[in-house]
Design a protein around this motif. Structure first.
Motif, PDB file in Angstrom:
ATOM      1  N   LEU A 135     -43.530  -4.301 -36.141  1.00 33.97           N
ATOM      2  CA  LEU A 135     -42.305  -4.103 -36.889  1.00 33.97           C
ATOM      3  C   LEU A 135     -41.683  -5.479 -37.163  1.00 33.97           C
ATOM      4  O   LEU A 135     -42.077  -6.483 -36.561  1.00 33.97           O
ATOM      5  CB  LEU A 135     -41.360  -3.208 -36.090  1.00 33.97           C
ATOM      6  CG  LEU A 135     -41.832  -1.765 -35.871  1.00 33.97           C
ATOM      7  CD1 LEU A 135     -40.840  -1.017 -34.992  1.00 33.97           C
ATOM      8  CD2 LEU A 135     -42.014  -1.043 -37.188  1.00 33.97           C
ATOM      9  N   PRO A 136     -40.695  -5.550 -38.061  1.00 34.42           N
ATOM     10  CA  PRO A 136     -40.127  -6.859 -38.406  1.00 34.42           C
ATOM     11  C   PRO A 136     -39.592  -7.658 -37.225  1.00 34.42           C
ATOM     12  O   PRO A 136     -39.616  -8.892 -37.226  1.00 34.42           O
ATOM     13  CB  PRO A 136     -39.010  -6.498 -39.381  1.00 34.42           C
ATOM     14  CG  PRO A 136     -39.488  -5.245 -40.040  1.00 34.42           C
ATOM     15  CD  PRO A 136     -40.188  -4.480 -38.954  1.00 34.42           C
ATOM     16  N   CYS A 137     -39.100  -6.947 -36.182  1.00 36.74           N
ATOM     17  CA  CYS A 137     -38.553  -7.662 -35.027  1.00 36.74           C
ATOM     18  C   CYS A 137     -39.589  -8.506 -34.308  1.00 36.74           C
ATOM     19  O   CYS A 137     -39.238  -9.397 -33.523  1.00 36.74           O
ATOM     20  CB  CYS A 137     -37.930  -6.672 -34.050  1.00 36.74           C
ATOM     21  SG  CYS A 137     -39.057  -5.340 -33.548  1.00 36.74           S
TER      22      CYS A 137
ATOM     23  N   ASP B   7     -35.450 -12.362 -35.130  1.00 36.97           N
ATOM     24  CA  ASP B   7     -34.370 -11.734 -34.375  1.00 36.97           C
ATOM     25  C   ASP B   7     -33.335 -11.106 -35.305  1.00 36.97           C
ATOM     26  O   ASP B   7     -32.356 -10.521 -34.831  1.00 36.97           O
ATOM     27  CB  ASP B   7     -33.681 -12.778 -33.488  1.00 36.97           C
ATOM     28  CG  ASP B   7     -34.582 -13.275 -32.373  1.00 36.97           C
ATOM     29  OD1 ASP B   7     -35.520 -12.544 -31.991  1.00 36.97           O
ATOM     30  OD2 ASP B   7     -34.358 -14.403 -31.890  1.00 36.97           O
ATOM     31  N   LEU B   8     -33.533 -11.220 -36.617  1.00 35.53           N
ATOM     32  CA  LEU B   8     -32.575 -10.691 -37.593  1.00 35.53           C
ATOM     33  C   LEU B   8     -32.943  -9.282 -38.034  1.00 35.53           C
ATOM     34  O   LEU B   8     -32.594  -8.846 -39.120  1.00 35.53           O
ATOM     35  CB  LEU B   8     -32.503 -11.625 -38.804  1.00 35.53           C
ATOM     36  CG  LEU B   8     -32.168 -13.088 -38.471  1.00 35.53           C
ATOM     37  CD1 LEU B   8     -32.172 -13.939 -39.732  1.00 35.53           C
ATOM     38  CD2 LEU B   8     -30.813 -13.185 -37.759  1.00 35.53           C
TER      39      LEU B   8
ATOM     40  N   ALA C 273     -44.222  -7.369 -27.322  1.00 32.37           N
ATOM     41  CA  ALA C 273     -43.765  -6.670 -26.119  1.00 32.37           C
ATOM     42  C   ALA C 273     -42.941  -5.433 -26.403  1.00 32.37           C
ATOM     43  O   ALA C 273     -43.069  -4.422 -25.701  1.00 32.37           O
ATOM     44  CB  ALA C 273     -42.960  -7.634 -25.242  1.00 32.37           C
ATOM     45  N   ALA C 274     -42.085  -5.467 -27.431  1.00 33.04           N
ATOM     46  CA  ALA C 274     -41.078  -4.416 -27.601  1.00 33.04           C
ATOM     47  C   ALA C 274     -41.638  -3.130 -28.161  1.00 33.04           C
ATOM     48  O   ALA C 274     -41.202  -2.035 -27.787  1.00 33.04           O
ATOM     49  CB  ALA C 274     -39.943  -4.914 -28.489  1.00 33.04           C
TER      50      ALA C 274
ATOM     51  N   ALA D 175     -32.703  -0.260 -29.314  1.00 34.56           N
ATOM     52  CA  ALA D 175     -33.062  -1.154 -30.409  1.00 34.56           C
ATOM     53  C   ALA D 175     -33.286  -2.549 -29.859  1.00 34.56           C
ATOM     54  O   ALA D 175     -32.908  -2.865 -28.718  1.00 34.56           O
ATOM     55  CB  ALA D 175     -31.952  -1.177 -31.466  1.00 34.56           C
ATOM     56  N   THR D 176     -33.896  -3.389 -30.672  1.00 37.62           N
ATOM     57  CA  THR D 176     -34.122  -4.770 -30.256  1.00 37.62           C
ATOM     58  C   THR D 176     -32.827  -5.572 -30.254  1.00 37.62           C
ATOM     59  O   THR D 176     -32.787  -6.671 -29.712  1.00 37.62           O
ATOM     60  CB  THR D 176     -35.148  -5.451 -31.177  1.00 37.62           C
ATOM     61  OG1 THR D 176     -34.754  -5.271 -32.543  1.00 37.62           O
ATOM     62  CG2 THR D 176     -36.530  -4.852 -30.966  1.00 37.62           C
TER      63      THR D 176
END
Length: 273
Positions: free
Chosen positions: A236-238, A242-243, A210-211, A158-159
């Motif tokens: 995606l939201p990330c 960062d939340l 990047a992720a 996960a991020t």
């Protein structure tokens, strides 16, 4: 897929509508851009600046203790004092309203979390748009769904450092692009029978986030054919905050080609207009 298979004007308009709807959800009053905190709950009661009450995780789910004068609205009912939300399944959420804010009570990676969503969040109010590549029919490819005999649990990162997600994978999607064959692990999508793939490619970290990026597909047809429209490869939201606790792609889902289609690095992360 060749250009003659498309009504180009209609194709572009449909893509614009997809992108508009996605942006509308993201930047809605209680969308991901409205999140002001990612609070990891523990058995010890804790208060937070962006939510009322004292919150804790228990074996039976999340419990909040509201002080005198504090209240929440849950499923249309005003609650005061002690309120138990009960067990929340993994990757599911419950919600409680507090004024114009909405509090998300969720479970991610085996942990209970509280994420308040405030319409006045600076990230939301300053949001403009997400840069994207111009839609191009070249990036619409037909693949083949290769189902497993039984869904397989797949653990991904996960991020959020140290967090893991486990998804059931119904199979893989195989397709050709520029003469090379590729195969991606797929998860269940948002529409019945549909698929979702998480991937990175040679643009990741250069022009795209990047992720990860995510691609949803309709259900495969009776022969297993599935359409992958990489123009709809979305952040995606990330990619914005960062939340978020977004999953990373499974091992093997890094494409060795540049998918110059879909959404690019958000302006909030230094992306270019």
């Amino acid at each position: 897929m060749s250009d003659q298979d498309f009504d180009r004007v209609g194709f572009v308009e449909e893509w614009k509508e997809w992108h508009r709807a996605k942006e509308e959800t993201l930047a809605g009053p209680h969308g991901f851009l409205a999140i002001t905190g990612l609070h990891w709950l523990s058995p010890e009661p804790a208060r937070f600046d962006d939510a009322p009450g004292s919150w804790r995780a228990t074996p039976d789910g999340v419990v909040v203790e509201l002080a005198e004068g504090e209240e929440l609205t849950v499923d249309g009912t005003v609650v005061r004092g002690r309120y138990a939300f009960g067990p929340v399944p993994e990757r599911d959420s419950r919600y409680a309203d507090w004024g114009d804010a909405r509090l998300e009570i969720a479970r991610r990676g085996g942990h209970d979390i509280l994420r308040p969503r405030h319409p006045g969040s600076v990230l939301r109010t300053s949001f403009r748009y997400t840069p994207a590549y111009d839609p191009d029919p070249r990036w619409v490819v037909t693949g083949r769904f290769l189902p497993f005999e039984e869904p397989r649990p797949v653990t991904v990162g996960a991020t959020v450092e140290g967090l893991e997600h486990v998804y059931d994978s119904p199979g893989e999607v195989e397709f050709e692009l520029d003469g090379a064959r590729h195969r991606l692990t797929a998860f269940n999508g948002t529409v019945p029978g549909g698929l979702m793939v998480l991937f990175t490619d040679s643009t990741s970290g250069v022009t795209t986030y990047a992720a990860n990026r995510s691609l949803q597909t309709a259900a495969p047809d009776a022969g297993g054919a599935v359409t992958l429209d990489f123009n709809r490869a979305g952040n995606l939201p990330c990619a914005y905050t960062d939340l978020a606790t977004c999953p990373l792609p499974p091992a093997g889902n890094r494409l060795p080609v540049a998918i110059e289609a879909g959404e690019r690095i958000p302006l909030e992360r230094g992306g270019r207009p």
